[in-house]
Design a protein around this motif. Structure first.
Motif, PDB file in Angstrom:
ATOM      1  N   GLY A 116       1.754  11.965  30.758  1.00  0.00           N
ATOM      2  CA  GLY A 116       2.792  12.424  29.846  1.00  0.00           C
ATOM      3  C   GLY A 116       3.006  11.505  28.673  1.00  0.00           C
ATOM      4  O   GLY A 116       2.332  10.493  28.531  1.00  0.00           O
ATOM      5  N   PRO A 117       3.970  11.890  27.821  1.00  0.00           N
ATOM      6  CA  PRO A 117       4.178  11.204  26.548  1.00  0.00           C
ATOM      7  C   PRO A 117       4.461   9.700  26.706  1.00  0.00           C
ATOM      8  O   PRO A 117       4.190   8.939  25.793  1.00  0.00           O
ATOM      9  N   ALA A 118       4.952   9.300  27.843  1.00  0.00           N
ATOM     10  CA  ALA A 118       5.294   7.885  28.022  1.00  0.00           C
ATOM     11  C   ALA A 118       4.090   6.980  27.844  1.00  0.00           C
ATOM     12  O   ALA A 118       4.219   5.842  27.433  1.00  0.00           O
ATOM     13  N   MET A 119       2.896   7.527  28.121  1.00  0.00           N
ATOM     14  CA  MET A 119       1.713   6.684  27.998  1.00  0.00           C
ATOM     15  C   MET A 119       1.116   6.676  26.589  1.00  0.00           C
ATOM     16  O   MET A 119       0.158   5.989  26.326  1.00  0.00           O
ATOM     17  N   VAL A 120       1.678   7.473  25.689  1.00  0.00           N
ATOM     18  CA  VAL A 120       1.162   7.488  24.319  1.00  0.00           C
ATOM     19  C   VAL A 120       1.721   6.286  23.555  1.00  0.00           C
ATOM     20  O   VAL A 120       2.935   6.143  23.452  1.00  0.00           O
ATOM     21  N   PRO A 121       0.836   5.434  23.039  1.00  0.00           N
ATOM     22  CA  PRO A 121       1.340   4.274  22.301  1.00  0.00           C
ATOM     23  C   PRO A 121       2.196   4.712  21.111  1.00  0.00           C
ATOM     24  O   PRO A 121       1.925   5.727  20.477  1.00  0.00           O
ATOM     25  N   LYS A 122       3.228   3.950  20.827  1.00  0.00           N
ATOM     26  CA  LYS A 122       4.121   4.276  19.708  1.00  0.00           C
ATOM     27  C   LYS A 122       3.746   3.456  18.480  1.00  0.00           C
ATOM     28  O   LYS A 122       3.441   2.274  18.590  1.00  0.00           O
ATOM     29  N   LEU A 123       3.787   4.097  17.325  1.00  0.00           N
ATOM     30  CA  LEU A 123       3.511   3.386  16.078  1.00  0.00           C
ATOM     31  C   LEU A 123       4.839   3.121  15.366  1.00  0.00           C
ATOM     32  O   LEU A 123       5.698   3.990  15.298  1.00  0.00           O
ATOM     33  N   THR A 124       4.975   1.930  14.855  1.00  0.00           N
ATOM     34  CA  THR A 124       6.204   1.558  14.156  1.00  0.00           C
ATOM     35  C   THR A 124       6.008   1.746  12.657  1.00  0.00           C
ATOM     36  O   THR A 124       4.986   1.325  12.122  1.00  0.00           O
ATOM     37  N   PRO A 125       6.968   2.363  11.957  1.00  0.00           N
ATOM     38  CA  PRO A 125       6.829   2.529  10.512  1.00  0.00           C
ATOM     39  C   PRO A 125       6.616   1.190   9.788  1.00  0.00           C
ATOM     40  O   PRO A 125       7.116   0.163  10.223  1.00  0.00           O
ATOM     41  N   ASN A 126       5.878   1.242   8.707  1.00  0.00           N
ATOM     42  CA  ASN A 126       5.618   0.054   7.886  1.00  0.00           C
ATOM     43  C   ASN A 126       6.834  -0.271   7.029  1.00  0.00           C
ATOM     44  O   ASN A 126       7.682   0.587   6.775  1.00  0.00           O
ATOM     45  N   PRO A 127       6.910  -1.513   6.553  1.00  0.00           N
ATOM     46  CA  PRO A 127       8.095  -1.924   5.770  1.00  0.00           C
ATOM     47  C   PRO A 127       8.038  -1.445   4.327  1.00  0.00           C
ATOM     48  O   PRO A 127       7.657  -2.192   3.432  1.00  0.00           O
ATOM     49  N   LEU A 128       8.406  -0.191   4.098  1.00  0.00           N
ATOM     50  CA  LEU A 128       8.402   0.345   2.733  1.00  0.00           C
ATOM     51  C   LEU A 128       9.838   0.410   2.228  1.00  0.00           C
ATOM     52  O   LEU A 128      10.744   0.775   2.978  1.00  0.00           O
ATOM     53  N   ALA A 129      10.006   0.085   0.958  1.00  0.00           N
ATOM     54  CA  ALA A 129      11.363   0.114   0.389  1.00  0.00           C
ATOM     55  C   ALA A 129      11.811   1.559   0.196  1.00  0.00           C
ATOM     56  O   ALA A 129      11.080   2.385  -0.354  1.00  0.00           O
ATOM     57  N   GLU A 130      13.007   1.865   0.657  1.00  0.00           N
ATOM     58  CA  GLU A 130      13.542   3.233   0.597  1.00  0.00           C
ATOM     59  C   GLU A 130      14.029   3.529  -0.830  1.00  0.00           C
ATOM     60  O   GLU A 130      14.796   2.764  -1.398  1.00  0.00           O
ATOM     61  N   PRO A 131      13.553   4.639  -1.435  1.00  0.00           N
ATOM     62  CA  PRO A 131      14.012   4.967  -2.794  1.00  0.00           C
ATOM     63  C   PRO A 131      15.526   5.207  -2.842  1.00  0.00           C
ATOM     64  O   PRO A 131      16.093   5.761  -1.911  1.00  0.00           O
ATOM     65  N   ASP A 132      16.132   4.783  -3.928  1.00  0.00           N
ATOM     66  CA  ASP A 132      17.562   4.987  -4.152  1.00  0.00           C
ATOM     67  C   ASP A 132      17.702   6.096  -5.198  1.00  0.00           C
ATOM     68  O   ASP A 132      17.716   5.844  -6.399  1.00  0.00           O
ATOM     69  N   LEU A 133      17.801   7.342  -4.689  1.00  0.00           N
ATOM     70  CA  LEU A 133      17.719   8.495  -5.585  1.00  0.00           C
ATOM     71  C   LEU A 133      18.859   8.544  -6.598  1.00  0.00           C
ATOM     72  O   LEU A 133      18.690   9.011  -7.721  1.00  0.00           O
ATOM     73  N   ALA A 134      20.007   8.041  -6.207  1.00  0.00           N
ATOM     74  CA  ALA A 134      21.170   8.090  -7.099  1.00  0.00           C
ATOM     75  C   ALA A 134      20.962   7.229  -8.343  1.00  0.00           C
ATOM     76  O   ALA A 134      21.515   7.506  -9.405  1.00  0.00           O
ATOM     77  N   GLN A 135      20.158   6.184  -8.217  1.00  0.00           N
ATOM     78  CA  GLN A 135      19.954   5.261  -9.337  1.00  0.00           C
ATOM     79  C   GLN A 135      18.598   5.454 -10.022  1.00  0.00           C
ATOM     80  O   GLN A 135      18.181   4.606 -10.799  1.00  0.00           O
ATOM     81  N   ALA A 136      17.916   6.545  -9.688  1.00  0.00           N
ATOM     82  CA  ALA A 136      16.513   6.653 -10.109  1.00  0.00           C
ATOM     83  C   ALA A 136      16.339   7.027 -11.574  1.00  0.00           C
ATOM     84  O   ALA A 136      17.204   7.655 -12.181  1.00  0.00           O
ATOM     85  N   THR A 137      15.209   6.643 -12.119  1.00  0.00           N
ATOM     86  CA  THR A 137      14.792   7.110 -13.437  1.00  0.00           C
ATOM     87  C   THR A 137      13.814   8.259 -13.206  1.00  0.00           C
ATOM     88  O   THR A 137      12.917   8.141 -12.378  1.00  0.00           O
ATOM     89  N   VAL A 138      14.012   9.363 -13.956  1.00  0.00           N
ATOM     90  CA  VAL A 138      13.185  10.547 -13.718  1.00  0.00           C
ATOM     91  C   VAL A 138      12.139  10.684 -14.823  1.00  0.00           C
ATOM     92  O   VAL A 138      12.462  10.596 -16.006  1.00  0.00           O
ATOM     93  N   HIS A 139      10.896  10.892 -14.435  1.00  0.00           N
ATOM     94  CA  HIS A 139       9.812  11.063 -15.396  1.00  0.00           C
ATOM     95  C   HIS A 139       9.109  12.387 -15.136  1.00  0.00           C
ATOM     96  O   HIS A 139       8.444  12.534 -14.117  1.00  0.00           O
ATOM     97  N   PRO A 140       9.262  13.351 -16.051  1.00  0.00           N
ATOM     98  CA  PRO A 140       8.572  14.629 -15.856  1.00  0.00           C
ATOM     99  C   PRO A 140       7.086  14.501 -16.198  1.00  0.00           C
ATOM    100  O   PRO A 140       6.719  13.794 -17.134  1.00  0.00           O
ATOM    101  N   LEU A 141       6.268  15.182 -15.408  1.00  0.00           N
ATOM    102  CA  LEU A 141       4.825  15.177 -15.675  1.00  0.00           C
ATOM    103  C   LEU A 141       4.329  16.611 -15.617  1.00  0.00           C
ATOM    104  O   LEU A 141       4.311  17.232 -14.555  1.00  0.00           O
ATOM    105  N   LEU A 142       3.923  17.107 -16.774  1.00  0.00           N
ATOM    106  CA  LEU A 142       3.451  18.485 -16.863  1.00  0.00           C
ATOM    107  C   LEU A 142       1.925  18.487 -16.846  1.00  0.00           C
ATOM    108  O   LEU A 142       1.294  17.816 -17.657  1.00  0.00           O
ATOM    109  N   ILE A 143       1.380  19.243 -15.920  1.00  0.00           N
ATOM    110  CA  ILE A 143      -0.082  19.327 -15.803  1.00  0.00           C
ATOM    111  C   ILE A 143      -0.548  20.632 -16.431  1.00  0.00           C
ATOM    112  O   ILE A 143      -0.090  21.708 -16.038  1.00  0.00           O
ATOM    113  N   THR A 144      -1.436  20.538 -17.430  1.00  0.00           N
ATOM    114  CA  THR A 144      -1.949  21.752 -18.076  1.00  0.00           C
ATOM    115  C   THR A 144      -3.473  21.687 -18.183  1.00  0.00           C
ATOM    116  O   THR A 144      -4.082  20.666 -17.899  1.00  0.00           O
ATOM    117  N   GLY A 145      -4.048  22.791 -18.618  1.00  0.00           N
ATOM    118  CA  GLY A 145      -5.492  22.851 -18.864  1.00  0.00           C
ATOM    119  C   GLY A 145      -6.250  23.519 -17.738  1.00  0.00           C
ATOM    120  O   GLY A 145      -5.683  24.228 -16.915  1.00  0.00           O
TER     121      GLY A 145
END
Ligand code: C2O
Ligand code: CU
Length: 467
Positions: free
Chosen positions: A306-335
């Motif tokens: 059962g699941p108890a024997m499945v090794p667990k992976l720990t998330p890597n140390p990534l900085a969590e985005p702060d959406l309230a303070q974010a700068t927004v950059h639109p990127l339009l793809i054409t062609g």
């Protein structure tokens, strides 16, 4: 750091149709550097067919599997024995900018006969890869890629239960040889990129792997195709997803839809617990009928605990985005074919029909084709950035950000919902809008491009700077 020869080639052992690969010509130099040579080599891509001349790292495509522990240094002496300049990019690694391997942006391309020393720390455990980043559409297409596995610092799946599967599609001619003459076709550049007609796993045609019933396996799928989005269905064998693009999920999840799309450059780590007597296959589903390209034979009578024997992976140390303070950059793809071409500039001039053909530029980001002088944006180190991409073309794209993983915050026009996973490459379909967010915490100049390599060459490349 070690080269993982045994594990990587174990795949060949049980294969009925497997090609025996040439041994590596590698050496771990006295100073601890792993030597990786870009060199032409003969390799058979189709059962019983004559060999093809590929461009390889150390004599085989894929090149050697590099394995390090999280936080360990990767030191590679790249030696270019080809007749064309090249460089190595470490895909998905949040790397020191000077080691990112992008000619013209982070380093000079390494000329024939010359060498370059890459020396960096791998901050995140997971499944990554390395590949050429000069004329990638040609160099990666000819075989210049290999897996880079960063091991967790704690015990997880042991070597027997941890399998790297590098998936490539090749365009083969009637003789089963690499079709060199069709490289760089304008049609591919303006449409969906170069698609092959044959799939190899770790350079082998339709291999077989033997798994034991009831035991938990980690399958690390890496899509190194120039442009093909692999259509897979892990639900057919009850696989769960452990990680996307190297970054583990908090819990393994079942795929909520099918087929699962694995775009160029993406990785997915699958958790598989085979059932007694139930052989299964990885199949590509985009054609009229499923195309099995890797068969798993299941032996033994184990039922697992059962699941108890499945090794667990720990998330890597990534900085969590702060959406309230974010700068927004639109990127339009054409062609692209059947797309909008009005108002595209290339090297400061409007791109007309004639110049489009001549310069082979067919796509644009915010109206500019291919790596402008001026960066797309500059972010202050530590700032949260939101990029809002709108795909106003008739084609899907595999968008890749260098040096950072991002969260997918929002998708419009798509039924696919995977939550807010971390990724370094994501698929955006025609007429879709996707918002991604990340903390720009890695100083330097970073590319943002479509990883369908013909698209990247044909205009879909830009860059941003973190200061
Ligand atoms: Cu794997 Cu610039 O990419
Ligand atoms: Cu694209």
């Amino acid at each position: 750091m070690k080269i993982n020869r045994r594990d990587f080639f174990r795949l060949g052992a049980g294969a009925t149709a497997a090609t025996v690969l040439a041994p590596y010509h590698f050496a771990l130099a006295d100073d601890g550097f792993l030597e990786i040579r870009a060199v032409k080599a003969a390799q058979s891509l189709y059962p019983d067919s004559p060999t093809s001349t590929l461009w390889t790292y150390n004599g085989t495509a894929p090149g050697p599997e590099i394995r390090v522990k999280q936080g360990e240094r990767v030191r590679v002496r790249f030696i270019n024995e080809l007749e064309e300049p090249s460089s190595i990019h470490w895909h998905g690694i949040r790397i020191d900018n000077a080691m990112d391997g992008v000619p013209g942006l982070t380093q000079e391309a390494v000329k024939p006969g010359e060498r370059f020393e890459y020396d960096f720390v791998a901050p995140d455990a997971g499944t990554y890869w390395y590949h050429a980043h000069n004329k990638s559409w040609s160099q990666v297409g000819r075989g210049l890629y290999g897996p880079l596995i960063v091991e967790e610092p704690y015990p997880t799946f042991d070597a027997e239960h941890d399998m790297t599967l590098v998936i490539d599609d090749w365009l083969l001619n009637q003789n089963g040889q690499f079709d060199e003459g069709s490289m760089g076709m304008m049609m591919d550049w303006s449409h969906g990129g170069r698609l092959g007609n044959w799939i190899t796993v770790n350079g082998i045609s339709h291999p077989e792997l033997t798994l034991k019933a009831g035991e938990a396996y980690r399958l690390r799928l890496i899509n190194v195709c120039n442009a093909r989005t692999l259509e897979l269905d892990p639900n057919r064998f009850d696989a769960k997803i452990l990680a996307f693009d190297g970054q583990p999920l908090p819990e393994p999840i079942a795929m909520p839809y099918e087929p699962y799309l694995l775009s160029s450059a993406q990785r997915v780590d699958l958790l598989v617990i085979p059932k007694q007597g139930q052989d299964f296959a990885l199949e590509e589903l985009s054609g009229n009928s499923p195309f099995p390209f890797l068969t798993f034979r299941v032996t033994g009578t184990g039922t697992g605990t059962g699941p108890a024997m499945v090794p667990k992976l720990t998330p890597n140390p990534l900085a969590e985005p702060d959406l309230a303070q974010a700068t927004v950059h639109p990127l339009l793809i054409t062609g692209g074919a059947m797309g909008r071409f009005d108002g595209i500039t290339y090297q400061g001039k409007p791109l007309g029909r004639a110049s489009m053909m001549q310069s082979r530029q067919f796509w644009a980001f915010n109206g500019v084709a291919n790596l402008p002088e001026q960066q797309f944006f500059t972010a202050k180190r530590g700032e949260t950035v939101i990029i809002e991409m709108v795909n106003d073309t008739a084609w899907p794209h595999a968008m890749h950000v260098h040096g950072h993983h991002f969260r997918i915050e929002e998708r419009e026009g798509s039924t696919i919902d995977e939550g807010r996973p971390w990724k370094d490459t994501f698929l955006i379909g025609p007429s879709q809008t996707t918002k991604i967010a990340f903390v720009a915490d890695n100083p330097g100049k970073w590319l943002l491009h479509c990883h369908m390599l013909e698209h990247a060459a044909a205009g879909m490349t830009t860059w941003f700077e973190v200061v």
